[in-house]
Design an enzyme around this catalytic site. Structure first.
Site, PDB file in Angstrom:
ATOM      1  N   TYR A 153      -2.878  -3.274  -3.057  1.00  0.00           N
ATOM      2  CA  TYR A 153      -4.468  -2.880  -2.804  1.00  0.00           C
ATOM      3  C   TYR A 153      -5.150  -2.487  -3.945  1.00  0.00           C
ATOM      4  O   TYR A 153      -6.331  -2.653  -4.091  1.00  0.00           O
ATOM      5  CB  TYR A 153      -4.600  -2.238  -1.546  1.00  0.00           C
ATOM      6  CG  TYR A 153      -4.694  -3.261  -0.218  1.00  0.00           C
ATOM      7  CD1 TYR A 153      -4.672  -4.501  -0.515  1.00  0.00           C
ATOM      8  CD2 TYR A 153      -4.826  -2.327   1.013  1.00  0.00           C
ATOM      9  CE1 TYR A 153      -4.562  -5.219   0.834  1.00  0.00           C
ATOM     10  CE2 TYR A 153      -5.014  -3.376   2.126  1.00  0.00           C
ATOM     11  CZ  TYR A 153      -4.756  -4.604   2.089  1.00  0.00           C
ATOM     12  OH  TYR A 153      -4.898  -5.479   3.038  1.00  0.00           O
ATOM     13  N   LYS A 221      11.851  -1.326  -2.189  1.00  0.00           N
ATOM     14  CA  LYS A 221      12.481  -2.078  -3.068  1.00  0.00           C
ATOM     15  C   LYS A 221      12.742  -1.464  -4.001  1.00  0.00           C
ATOM     16  O   LYS A 221      12.745  -1.786  -5.324  1.00  0.00           O
ATOM     17  CB  LYS A 221      11.597  -3.425  -3.407  1.00  0.00           C
ATOM     18  CG  LYS A 221      12.186  -4.587  -3.924  1.00  0.00           C
ATOM     19  CD  LYS A 221      13.221  -5.383  -3.149  1.00  0.00           C
ATOM     20  CE  LYS A 221      13.999  -6.309  -3.717  1.00  0.00           C
ATOM     21  NZ  LYS A 221      15.247  -6.780  -3.233  1.00  0.00           N
ATOM     22  N   ASP A 272      14.227  -6.462   1.663  1.00  0.00           N
ATOM     23  CA  ASP A 272      14.920  -7.450   2.175  1.00  0.00           C
ATOM     24  C   ASP A 272      15.929  -7.502   3.193  1.00  0.00           C
ATOM     25  O   ASP A 272      16.034  -8.040   4.326  1.00  0.00           O
ATOM     26  CB  ASP A 272      15.424  -8.403   0.961  1.00  0.00           C
ATOM     27  CG  ASP A 272      16.368  -7.692  -0.051  1.00  0.00           C
ATOM     28  OD1 ASP A 272      15.662  -6.540  -0.626  1.00  0.00           O
ATOM     29  OD2 ASP A 272      17.445  -7.588  -0.111  1.00  0.00           O
ATOM     30  N   ASP A 296       2.663  -5.161   4.612  1.00  0.00           N
ATOM     31  CA  ASP A 296       2.217  -6.533   4.910  1.00  0.00           C
ATOM     32  C   ASP A 296       2.771  -7.670   5.487  1.00  0.00           C
ATOM     33  O   ASP A 296       2.667  -8.115   6.631  1.00  0.00           O
ATOM     34  CB  ASP A 296       1.230  -7.060   3.737  1.00  0.00           C
ATOM     35  CG  ASP A 296      -0.003  -8.037   3.849  1.00  0.00           C
ATOM     36  OD1 ASP A 296      -0.109  -8.213   5.057  1.00  0.00           O
ATOM     37  OD2 ASP A 296      -0.162  -8.500   2.790  1.00  0.00           O
TER      38      ASP A 296
END
Ligand code: NAP
Length: 406
Positions: A153, A221, A272, A296
């Site tokens: 963002y 991540k 993931d 998101d």
């Protein structure tokens, strides 16, 4: 004036001070906004009256934004609207058309930035009877806290082949010791700060403690991006220990995420793997705290898993400011037909009640929705997937919810 009958909500030392007759500004929204707002407002008023025996009441105050505002004043998001929301601190909104044309900010982005609403909160649970693609949808019941200001963002991008991208590439290679960047690459930068990450994690942990939820999972991540995503994880653990040391336990220290000893287990998962986990072991997760982009994806994936994308509620919350909203758009082809599902804005209202400490009203609204779906009196979007259900207009769905508040 109606507004004079109510009082302002205040916020002191991290707590909402809510009078019995709070003034709450609302933005009706464009397209289907008026249809769903009419239905929702009746549900909210009935729920509050029912649980408080008439002692509490919301004094609604309409503020303009979007098309309605543009038609009235030529402005999409007037300063007067922002001033009222700032003054009253808590607002609820229907969907707004994203204005087409240069120089006009997305209204949702503007509200978020101006009021520093840094946590996007999306609860995801299944409602009995709603068709969905998994076998045991009831096992997923999570609340996702997604960082709302930074990461992508606040992303900075340079177009492939542009002078700036080439300049930046040279700088990275020559000055910062970066080994390779292919020529003519596009380059993106995503800033994530310690303060921005930690205030989000604090909100998630505080929520878990207040709501009696057993765990908070930091989703990142960090195996690939150590100094942004990995730092989100590390800063999260750090603030959990610093701020909530006695009330939290990490998985590494034996926390099992079952609320043992009244403590919230803080754990982390690589993004993931998290997508697999919510499908394969959904009941091991309760509150998820994520940077912007992971959250998101995860919010929509989780909502789809329980068949609830069309009814998913949302809130954008900062310190002392909160805007609750329907998460779908304005669906202009159905505008004015009293047809669409008002569930998203209604459940956003339930979130608003919960945030303000009116848990009884929040629970009544959720009971009402469960009851209306259980009675199979639902809007077209649900009947087309629910065998034996009766299609009713938005207003009659609201009636069914009100009948089931108790
Ligand atoms: P949309 O308005 O969400 O509509 C897409 C489809 O979703 C509709 O045609 C309908 O499906 C279904 N749908 C949406 N809301 C529903 C409801 N309450 N009940 C039942 N079904 C519902 O998405 P869009 O057409 O991409 O966007 C339209 C406008 O909304 C754009 O200007 C966009 O920028 C804006 N928007 C605003 C927000 C916001 O303010 N938060 C969010 C998203 C989009 P069927 O056709 O299958 O019946």
């Amino acid at each position: 004036m109606v507004a004079n009958a109510g009082e302002r909500i205040d916020y002191r030392s991290g707590k909402w001070i809510v009078p019995d007759r709070p003034i709450i500004p609302f933005i009706e929204g464009d397209g289907i906004g008026p249809d769903i707002w009419r239905a929702a407002q009746r549900v909210f008023d009935a729920a509050v009256a029912k649980v408080s025996g008439g002692k509490r009441r919301i004094v609604w105050r309409e503020v303009l934004a979007g098309e309605k505002s543009f038609q009235a004043s030529g402005e999409w998001l007037p300063e007067a609207t922002l001033a009222v929301i700032r003054e009253h601190r808590v607002a609820i909104k229907g969907p707004l058309t994203t204005p087409v044309g240069g120089g006009i900010r997305s209204l949702n982005v503007a509200l978020r930035q101006i009021l520093d609403l840094y946590a996007c909160i999306r609860p995801v649970r299944w409602f009995a009877g709603v068709p969905c693609p998994v076998k045991e949808p009831q096992k997923l019941d999570v609340v996702i806290f997604r960082e709302n200001i930074e990461d992508v963002y606040a992303g900075i991008e340079f177009e492939a082949g542009s002078v700036k991208a080439d300049k930046l590439r040279d700088f990275l290679l020559d000055e910062l010791g970066v080994k390779t960047i292919r020529e003519s690459s596009a380059i993106g930068i995503k800033p994530m700060s310690k303060v921005g990450s930690q205030r989000l994690v604090v909100k998630a942990i505080q929520y878990a403690l207040d709501a009696g939820r057993p765990s908070v999972t930091l989703v990142h991540k960090g195996n690939i991006m150590k100094f942004t995503e990995g730092a989100f994880r590390d800063w999260g653990y750090e603030i959990a220990k610093e701020r909530f040391g006695g009330k939290t336990v990490t998985e590494a220290d034996g926390g099992k995420g079952k609320g043992e000893g009244g403590k919230v287990t803080v754990k982390d998962r690589i993004a993931d793997a998290m997508f697999q986990q919510v499908l394969l072991r959904p009941d091991e997760y309760s509150v998820l705290a994520t940077p912007n982009l992971n959250g998101d994806y995860l919010s929509d994936a989780c909502a789809a898993q329980v068949g609830g994308l069309g009814m998913a509620p949302g809130a954008n919350v900062g310190d002392g400011f909160a805007v609750f909203e329907a998460t779908h758009g304005t669906a202009p082809k159905y505008a004015g037909q009293d047809k669409v599902n008002p569930g998203s804005v209604i459940l956003s209202g339930a979130m608003m009640f919960e945030e303000l400490g009116w848990k009884d009203a929040a629970q009544a609204v959720v009971r009402g929705i469960e009851g209306a779906i259980g009675a199979k009196r639902v809007t077209y979007d649900l009947t087309r997937q629910m065998p034996g259900a009766t299609e009713v207009p938005s207003s009659a769905f609201a009636d069914a919810i009100i009948e089931h508040l108790a």
